[in-house]
Scaffold this motif. Structure first.
Motif, short mmCIF file in Angstrom:
data_model
loop_
_atom_site.label_atom_id
_atom_site.label_comp_id
_atom_site.label_asym_id
_atom_site.label_seq_id
_atom_site.Cartn_x
_atom_site.Cartn_y
_atom_site.Cartn_z
N PHE A 203 -0.03 2.15 9.03
CA PHE A 203 -0.66 1.66 7.79
C PHE A 203 -0.75 2.76 6.73
O PHE A 203 -0.74 2.47 5.54
N PRO B 162 3.61 5.98 3.48
CA PRO B 162 3.93 5.58 2.11
C PRO B 162 4.82 4.33 2.13
O PRO B 162 5.72 4.23 2.96
N PHE C 176 3.94 1.31 2.95
CA PHE C 176 3.54 0.26 3.91
C PHE C 176 3.30 -1.04 3.15
O PHE C 176 2.54 -1.08 2.18
N ARG C 177 3.97 -2.11 3.60
CA ARG C 177 3.82 -3.42 2.96
C ARG C 177 3.50 -4.52 3.98
O ARG C 177 3.85 -5.68 3.78
N ALA D 35 -4.71 -4.53 6.17
CA ALA D 35 -4.23 -3.25 5.63
C ALA D 35 -3.21 -3.47 4.52
O ALA D 35 -3.22 -2.75 3.51
N ALA D 36 -2.35 -4.45 4.68
CA ALA D 36 -1.33 -4.73 3.66
C ALA D 36 -1.97 -5.26 2.38
O ALA D 36 -1.64 -4.80 1.28
N HIS E 148 -5.20 -5.12 1.33
CA HIS E 148 -6.19 -4.25 0.70
C HIS E 148 -5.71 -2.81 0.52
O HIS E 148 -6.42 -2.02 -0.11
N GLY E 149 -4.56 -2.48 1.11
CA GLY E 149 -4.07 -1.11 1.01
C GLY E 149 -4.99 -0.11 1.69
O GLY E 149 -5.11 1.03 1.27
N ASP E 150 -5.62 -0.56 2.78
CA ASP E 150 -6.61 0.27 3.45
C ASP E 150 -6.23 0.50 4.91
O ASP E 150 -6.36 -0.40 5.73
N PRO E 151 -5.76 1.70 5.24
CA PRO E 151 -5.41 1.99 6.63
C PRO E 151 -6.60 1.92 7.58
O PRO E 151 -6.44 1.86 8.79
#
Length: 194
Positions: free
Chosen positions: A94, A97, A99-100, A161-162, A164-167
């Motif tokens: 996640f 760089p 990650f989608r 994660a995808a 919200h862009g939150d690992p």
């Protein structure tokens, strides 16, 4: 970077473009340009875009699952620890760089209703992942149904994660997995967890 194998060059370009921009948004000419190959050469290796999409998904599946298995095997510890290591690996993924989310869910969302091979590739990937989790769960001594529960946690973490862009979704899912796994182990025949 120079590659001896034109097929690999094409697949590398397609993977970067398809995963980064979406399958439908990328034409064969964009793959040609990114690979540095002629369009004729691209079509020699992949007679249609569907052939290229299928090859991309098959290769991504193998790479994804192999990377996960290497990480989990290298994590050591008890079988319980190895189950939880799945979520550590997800967290690393996640944080990469670009990650989608899940390439298979993404491709299924774009083409699953009209391209049976894409739907089959997505199902295959999810079934293999669930089977891998089932093996880890069995080794840990938890009831078989636990694998399905863990798969749902992992899939939810991937989507969260995808979007919200939150690992950090992986750490949250790992904590839920720990609670679920420990409860399953405590209730399993033979008693307490290792």
């Amino acid at each position: 970077m120079e590659y001896e194998d034109p097929r690999t060059r094409i697949l590398d370009a397609a993977e970067e473009l398809f995963y980064g921009q979406g399958v439908q948004a990328v034409g064969m000419d964009a793959v040609r340009a990114a690979s540095g190959m002629t369009l004729r050469r691209v079509y020699q290796h992949f007679p249609s875009k569907n052939d290229l999409v299928e090859a991309y998904l098959r290769r991504r599946d193998g790479r994804w699952r192999a990377s996960l298995a290497v990480h989990v095997a290298g994590a050591g510890g008890t079988p319980r620890d190895q189950v939880l290591a799945v979520f550590d690996w997800l967290g690393r993924w996640f944080a990469e760089p670009g990650f989608r989310g899940c390439a298979f869910v993404n491709a299924f969302g774009e083409l699953g209703a009209t391209t049976p091979a894409v739907a089959a590739a997505a199902r295959h990937h999810k079934e293999e992942f669930a089977g891998y989790l089932a093996g880890l769960v069995e080794a840990a001594g938890a009831p078989p149904a636990t694998a399905g529960h863990l798969a749902l946690l992992a899939e939810g973490a991937i989507t969260t994660a995808a979007i919200h862009g939150d690992p950090g979704a992986a750490a949250d899912a790992k904590e839920a997995a720990r609670l679920l796994l420990d409860g399953a182990l405590d209730g399993a025949p033979g008693g307490a967890r290792p």
